[in-house]
Design an enzyme around this catalytic site. Sequence first.
Site, PDB file in Angstrom:
ATOM      1  CG  HIS A 148      -0.250  -0.163   2.522  1.00 32.00           C
ATOM      2  ND1 HIS A 148       0.058  -1.402   3.045  1.00 32.00           N
ATOM      3  CD2 HIS A 148       0.203   0.730   3.432  1.00 32.00           C
ATOM      4  CE1 HIS A 148       0.654  -1.273   4.208  1.00 32.00           C
ATOM      5  NE2 HIS A 148       0.768   0.033   4.468  1.00 32.00           N
ATOM      6  CB  CYS A 153       2.035   0.419  10.525  1.00 32.17           C
ATOM      7  SG  CYS A 153       0.735   0.914   9.366  1.00 32.17           S
TER       8      CYS A 153
END
Length: 633
Positions: A67, A177
């Site tokens: 991503h 993250c």
Amino acid sequence: MNITDLLKKDTIILELDSNSKASVIDELIEKLNQAGRLNDKEAFKKAILAREEQSTTGIGEGIAIPHAKTDAVKTPAIVFGRSSQGVNYESLDGQPSHLFFMIAASEGANQTHLETLSRLSSFLMDNKFREKLEAAKSEDEVIEVINDKEREEDDDTEQDTSEGSPEATNLLAVTGCPTGIAHTYMAADKLKATAKEMGVTIKVETNGSGGVKNRLTSEDIKKADAIIIAADTKIETERFKGKHVIQVPVAKGIHEPKQLIERAMKKDAPIYKGDSSSSKSESDDTKGRSGFYKHLMNGVSNMLPFVVGGGILIAISFLFGINSADPTSDQYNRFAEMLNTIGGGNAFYLMVPVLAGFIASSIADRPGFAPGMVAGLIAISSGVEGADGGSGFLGGLIAGFLAGYLTLGVKKALEVLPAMFDGLKTVLLYPVFSIGITGLIMLLINPPLTTLYTGLSSWLQGLGDTNLVLLGLILGGMMAIDMGGPINKAAYTFGIAMLDAGNLSFIAAIMAGGMVPPLATALATTIFKDKFTQQERDAGKSNYALGAFFITEGAIPFAAADPGRVIPSIVVGSAVAGGLTMLFDIGLRAPHGGVVVATLVEGNPFLYLLAILIGTIISGFLIGFLKKDLQKE
């Protein structure tokens, strides 16, 4: 917004053609581009690869979620790909990945888009959902499986809002993250679901791309028995002072939620004492990356772009002639002089200060950076007549740790001041005292450090041929023991230090040793086909390219699958390659290996290639002889 508003039939691939991580990424990106979801395919790929460099998005259990959030995305979208045979995606559990969701978030993606993307990550934690996706026979069926899951989750939300029994232990958790799209929410959902099964009350704060969600209040923290921080990004921790805090990577929140919750319930974690003592409050899970090694690697990793970029620019300038940067030489070339000035006069000049600055900031957070940089600059000014470059790398290391711990001392000493001075501490008191005291100490100790550093460098350069070959064997072997881990980094750091001191031989041995593991595994899979699976043979082909570009990590999947046979084999070959480069008197002006620096070799480049080839053949045949046939296994 539903997930299927972002995932359409024209961004679904029911069977991927790809058989490697790189080709999967290319195939998914191409599908997005063909569907008109991207502004710039190459820029989007660059963003995806940058995210992979931070940590693999192969999260295990057969799933990978590459991503990126970038302005190269025209329309926020998801592309789904499936591989029935599985692809080695460098997953956290070492298993092949079968389901791939590539998330393309635009730089200006609104909150609704980001929440939808994060919801998909949560759904993938459900085994039954994954099984249905694997069994879907058409694009329409994939869409229907996802829609059914969304309806099911909506019903569950309405019927059940509890997170555990009221009598249970009160736990808090924070997840985060680097990009805040996938892993953040997967870890949060795993922790909540596991806590519910265990009858434990837990509240989870997520630090995602759209900001902090479900923020922990001061009342929550006051009542909490323990806090779990599963994050790979900066988390506000001062609020947890006085509480038992477990700090682990976000991946552990996804794969080890039960163990983390059990530890938290037992309060099996140190009490967090605040920023000034944070290094003492870390859990067992982070001890391997804390203390000296953690601080050193923070400095080295931030220094490497200066080293690699500057070193290669210097090396390129030598292609115009060894004295091409000297205006008084017949070889003088203006462009070569510019490259040399950029690489050596600027990038390399900043190498040691940056090292020291980031070591200090790792120890003392932001207040440590300025004194670390200043101390690093003092380190590279010799203070000794006839000694250029000061105490170099050695001085930079000492400067960084000195600045960091001295800044911690300053912060501790100033804690006695009334609260009204808090605003002045960061902008005035910390920098004045920490820079001043650190600078004075460095000015006093740098001359003897310079003498020691130049003496050590002279001694290493003066070693006899036998001792140099032995050192080359050791350094080359170190590059293959953990392939990118602490031992590998220690060898590389030593090579950079010697390159900075003007010795080119050590870095050549290290680069040769680092190229052998991927090349050897590639050779073994080519010659000894019966001893490797089809997936391993496919990965082996890509390792020819990885080895040629000095990407040692290409051998890690082979080493992880059979460490007892593979690791000793590649260590032997890497050691031989390193020893031979010393024997052949090879030097390298660039702190990088592979074909990109093949023309920058000092000495006979063919002998350098021969050293790598011999090491590769030795390791490749050792792997082949030691591994058993698949049928026998």
